[in-house]
Design a protein around this motif. Structure first.
Motif, mmCIF file in Angstrom:
data_model
loop_
_atom_site.group_PDB
_atom_site.id
_atom_site.type_symbol
_atom_site.label_atom_id
_atom_site.label_comp_id
_atom_site.label_asym_id
_atom_site.label_seq_id
_atom_site.Cartn_x
_atom_site.Cartn_y
_atom_site.Cartn_z
ATOM 1 N N TYR A 32 8.165 12.201 -2.991
ATOM 2 C CA TYR A 32 7.042 11.938 -2.086
ATOM 3 C C TYR A 32 7.373 12.270 -0.645
ATOM 4 C CZ TYR A 32 9.415 7.377 -1.680
ATOM 5 O OH TYR A 32 10.342 6.380 -1.512
ATOM 6 N N ALA A 84 1.241 4.154 -2.880
ATOM 7 C CA ALA A 84 1.040 5.582 -2.577
ATOM 8 C C ALA A 84 2.171 6.390 -3.207
ATOM 9 C CB ALA A 84 0.998 5.803 -1.070
ATOM 10 N N ARG A 85 3.382 5.838 -3.169
ATOM 11 C CA ARG A 85 4.533 6.488 -3.792
ATOM 12 C C ARG A 85 4.313 6.692 -5.286
ATOM 13 N NH1 ARG A 85 8.926 2.500 -1.492
ATOM 14 N NH2 ARG A 85 7.848 2.615 0.476
ATOM 15 N N ASN A 103 0.836 -1.213 0.000
ATOM 16 C CA ASN A 103 0.000 0.000 0.000
ATOM 17 C C ASN A 103 0.866 1.255 0.000
ATOM 18 O OD1 ASN A 103 -2.295 -1.575 0.073
ATOM 19 N ND2 ASN A 103 -2.479 -1.493 2.307
ATOM 20 N N ALA A 104 1.935 1.244 0.824
ATOM 21 C CA ALA A 104 2.830 2.406 0.879
ATOM 22 C C ALA A 104 3.556 2.578 -0.456
ATOM 23 C CB ALA A 104 3.839 2.239 2.011
ATOM 24 N N TYR A 105 3.954 1.463 -1.040
ATOM 25 C CA TYR A 105 4.637 1.493 -2.337
ATOM 26 C C TYR A 105 3.750 2.137 -3.407
ATOM 27 C CZ TYR A 105 6.720 -0.426 -6.617
ATOM 28 O OH TYR A 105 7.269 -0.570 -7.863
ATOM 29 N N GLN A 151 -4.663 15.514 -5.273
ATOM 30 C CA GLN A 151 -4.122 15.285 -6.613
ATOM 31 C C GLN A 151 -5.236 14.921 -7.580
ATOM 32 O OE1 GLN A 151 -0.401 13.090 -6.948
ATOM 33 N NE2 GLN A 151 -1.251 11.887 -8.610
ATOM 34 N N TYR A 154 2.483 8.726 4.499
ATOM 35 C CA TYR A 154 2.013 7.344 4.405
ATOM 36 C C TYR A 154 2.952 6.491 3.543
ATOM 37 C CZ TYR A 154 -0.806 3.288 3.518
ATOM 38 O OH TYR A 154 -1.217 1.997 3.437
ATOM 39 N N ALA A 155 3.641 7.133 2.582
ATOM 40 C CA ALA A 155 4.425 6.383 1.601
ATOM 41 C C ALA A 155 5.814 5.997 2.090
ATOM 42 C CB ALA A 155 4.538 7.191 0.306
ATOM 43 N N ARG A 183 1.534 6.546 -7.010
ATOM 44 C CA ARG A 183 0.356 7.346 -7.330
ATOM 45 C C ARG A 183 0.645 8.834 -7.154
ATOM 46 N NH1 ARG A 183 -4.703 7.503 -3.799
ATOM 47 N NH2 ARG A 183 -3.938 5.536 -2.992
ATOM 48 N N PHE A 184 1.271 9.184 -6.013
ATOM 49 C CA PHE A 184 1.440 10.608 -5.730
ATOM 50 C C PHE A 184 2.693 11.205 -6.361
ATOM 51 C CE2 PHE A 184 -1.528 9.326 -2.377
ATOM 52 C CZ PHE A 184 -2.562 10.152 -2.753
ATOM 53 N N ARG A 224 6.268 2.627 13.180
ATOM 54 C CA ARG A 224 5.145 2.901 12.297
ATOM 55 C C ARG A 224 4.148 1.780 12.492
ATOM 56 N NH1 ARG A 224 4.268 4.400 6.162
ATOM 57 N NH2 ARG A 224 2.495 3.065 5.727
ATOM 58 N N PRO A 274 -5.645 -0.025 5.844
ATOM 59 C CA PRO A 274 -4.956 -0.051 4.548
ATOM 60 C C PRO A 274 -4.603 1.346 4.010
ATOM 61 C CG PRO A 274 -6.795 -1.569 4.518
ATOM 62 C CD PRO A 274 -6.884 -0.822 5.822
ATOM 63 N N GLN A 285 -1.100 18.498 -8.521
ATOM 64 C CA GLN A 285 -1.113 18.241 -7.085
ATOM 65 C C GLN A 285 -0.942 19.569 -6.343
ATOM 66 O OE1 GLN A 285 2.128 16.418 -4.326
ATOM 67 N NE2 GLN A 285 1.138 14.691 -5.282
ATOM 68 N N ILE A 334 4.380 12.911 1.485
ATOM 69 C CA ILE A 334 3.378 11.852 1.672
ATOM 70 C C ILE A 334 3.872 10.886 2.736
ATOM 71 C CG2 ILE A 334 2.039 10.060 0.488
ATOM 72 C CD1 ILE A 334 3.228 12.231 -1.942
#
Lengths: 138, 413
Positions: free
Chosen positions: B134, A89-90, A85-87, B75, B139-140, A92-93, B364, B369, B89, B137
């Motif tokens: 990122y 997010a990378r 999921n974190a991967y 975004q 979360y990432a 995507r953003f 963390r 999800p 973004q 971000i």
């Protein structure tokens, strides 16, 4: 009876890790009939948006919380689902790739892959039907 | 300000209504809105030594604040044709200078020329580090905030220009090459005041290789300091300009060292990461070479994480040190006005010098999800005249240590 015992013994000898019960499927008209694990990793980790034959593709994902999704990614990458999921997010953003579309269940995966020549999805083998082509068993 | 808080409150709520979808499709497949955010509280800094994780942020001088880590972004991705897409973004965070130009972090068109080649044009993230595109971000990535020693010195988050990406899967893994060029800048705050930094041109190249569990990347970038705008700086430079050469010969050479205009900076880095089962290891080292002492430094870190169920525990060791020694202002003049100018000049030049290390421990917890809770403690040693990443209210004439505590909730939707 003897056959049943032999079958049970054989089943017990198969290591759990090689039980292939997740299948990756495409539309029957797709010229790709087989994919390697690495190719599927590249597709589902957003490294390419094309099949190896150059055809553009659309990937579909099982629900975020589903066990089949966690199992699928773990078998491909040996990473827990939180890391996947974190991967994503990378990717995507940073505008590098659009994540796979999330569908509601295996029925929807089948419905989409049956109708779309550019679709790829995965599901448990027991949910398979004969209107899609299996390109990899995990 | 009120809008900022409202946006934060709205995000976690939208997350729960978002159900399974990672983003909202606006009626069809071609348009997608997604977002990310971090809501955090940080305890950092001391009375005379201000902490910030980005040079573009205001500093924190002790006590608790929600601003250092809190950020919210939206975004919009639009698929125009099967080969052409657009991404915009916008990012809300507490910057020293808030304007439309700073809020729009990305705005680019992406053209997939062939399965292996992509061309992008517009405003994009500068791809200098593992986290560079990122770093907003939370979360990432694993940590509660990017490693200060490595990520803070480069205040540039985006550039306006073009890039060209070529990627290829080979048997052992996935290769990617990227070339880019354009111009960049940022509005930062340092101890000697607010700065408008403009860099033009910016050119760079990266190569990365990714196998199942390893990723390696090397980076090169070069840029010229086109302008450094700052009232305090201009005042200092004007004063130095008026000093008679016979009285203080060194004064003539100092403006060039202080302003940096016309100087080039060259950035080289190497990064590696390993991610398999329970282990998550990442390390990066960089060298920024320049005649401008403000940016010439070397830095690096090693981060080791171990997953235990949904929780990842990690520790980080990091360093940053300027390449140049602080310039000593000589000779000491007896004239009180000139002596005062010497003191200000000396302090200004020391205030940009970096010499610090940090050891961090953190965790963390992936509790959903699309949501992760993080906590981190950083213990930082800053050496005498090495507080260039801090905001100094008084010259740093002795070694200090700082503790930073961060707790934040990170989400994507």
């Amino acid at each position: 009876m003897r056959y049943q015992i032999i079958i049970i013994i054989v089943l017990l000898l198969i290591p759990v890790t090689v039980v292939a019960d997740i299948v990756v499927v495409v539309h029957p008209s797709n010229s790709i009939k087989e994919l390697t694990r690495r190719q599927v990793v590249d597709l589902y980790m957003g490294r390419t948006s094309h099949f190896p034959n150059g055809q553009q593709l659309k990937r579909y994902d099982q629900p975020n919380n589903s066990s089949v999704r966690a199992e699928f990614y773990f078998r491909m990458t040996q990473r827990p689902i939180a890391a996947i999921n974190a991967y994503w997010a990378r990717l995507r953003f940073t505008g590098r790739a659009s994540p796979p579309r999330v569908v509601s269940d295996h029925l929807e995966i089948l419905e989409i892959v049956e109708k779309n020549p550019d679709a790829i999805g995965y599901l448990k083998k027991k949910h398979l039907n004969d209107r899609v082509t299996v390109v990899l068993e995990l | 300000m009120r809008l900022f808080i409202l946006l934060f409150l709205a995000c976690p709520i939208s997350l729960f209504f978002g159900q399974n979808a990672g983003a909202s499709d606006l009626g069809n497949d071609r348009l997608r809105v997604s977002g990310f955010g971090t809501l955090g509280v940080t305890s950092a800094g001391k009375e005379n030594y201000g902490y910030r994780k980005e040079l573009t942020h205001a500093a924190q001088f002790g006590s608790f604040s929600m601003f250092p880590d809190s950020v919210f972004g939206l975004q919009l991705d639009a698929e125009i044709t099967s080969k052409l897409s657009a991404t915009v973004q916008v990012v809300a965070e507490r910057r020293t200078k808030q304007d439309f130009n700073n809020i729009v972090d990305w705005a680019f068109l992406r053209y997939q020329h062939a399965p292996n080649t992509v061309i992008r044009a517009g405003r994009m993230g500068i791809d200098l580090f593992m986290l560079s595109e990122y770093r907003n971000i939370g979360y990432a990535y694993l940590w509660a905030h990017p490693v200060v020693e490595f990520y803070t010195p480069v205040s540039l988050s985006h550039y306006d220009g073009m890039d060209f990406i070529y990627s290829k899967s080979i048997e052992q893994g996935h290769l990617e090459f990227k070339l880019y060029g354009g111009q960049t800048g940022s509005d930062i705050r340092v101890s000697r005041g607010d700065f408008g930094l403009r860099m033009r041109p910016l050119i760079g190249a990266n190569a990365s290789f990714e196998t199942d569990h390893w990723k390696t990347r090397i980076t090169f970038a070069a840029t010229e300091v086109a302008s450094t705008r700052s009232t305090q700086l201009d005042r200092l430079l004007n004063a130095l300009d008026q000093v008679p050469q016979s009285v203080w010969p060194q004064a003539a050479g100092l403006p060039e060292l202080i302003s940096g205009e016309g100087d080039w900076a060259y950035y080289y880095s190497i990064g590696m990461s390993y991610d398999k089962n329970s282990w998550l290891i990442q390390s990066e080292f960089a060298l920024t070479d320049s005649k401008w002492p403000s940016v010439a430094l070397t830095n690096g870190y090693l981060s080791v994480g171990r997953r235990v169920g949904p929780v990842t525990f990690y520790s980080i060791g990091a360093y940053a040190i300027s390449l140049d020694k602080p310039t000593r202002v000589t000779p000491q003049l007896s004239d009180p006005t000139l002596h005062q100018l010497q003191v200000v000049t000396q302090n200004s030049m020391n205030a940009i010098h970096v010499d610090q290390n940090t050891f961090s421990l953190g965790m963390r917890w992936d509790l959903h999800p699309q949501m992760a809770l993080k906590a981190q403690w950083d213990h930082t040693w800053v050496r005498k005249n090495g507080g260039g990443l801090l905001i100094l209210r008084e010259p740093l004439d002795h070694n200090i240590t700082l503790n930073i505590f961060s707790l934040n909730l990170n989400f994507v939707f």
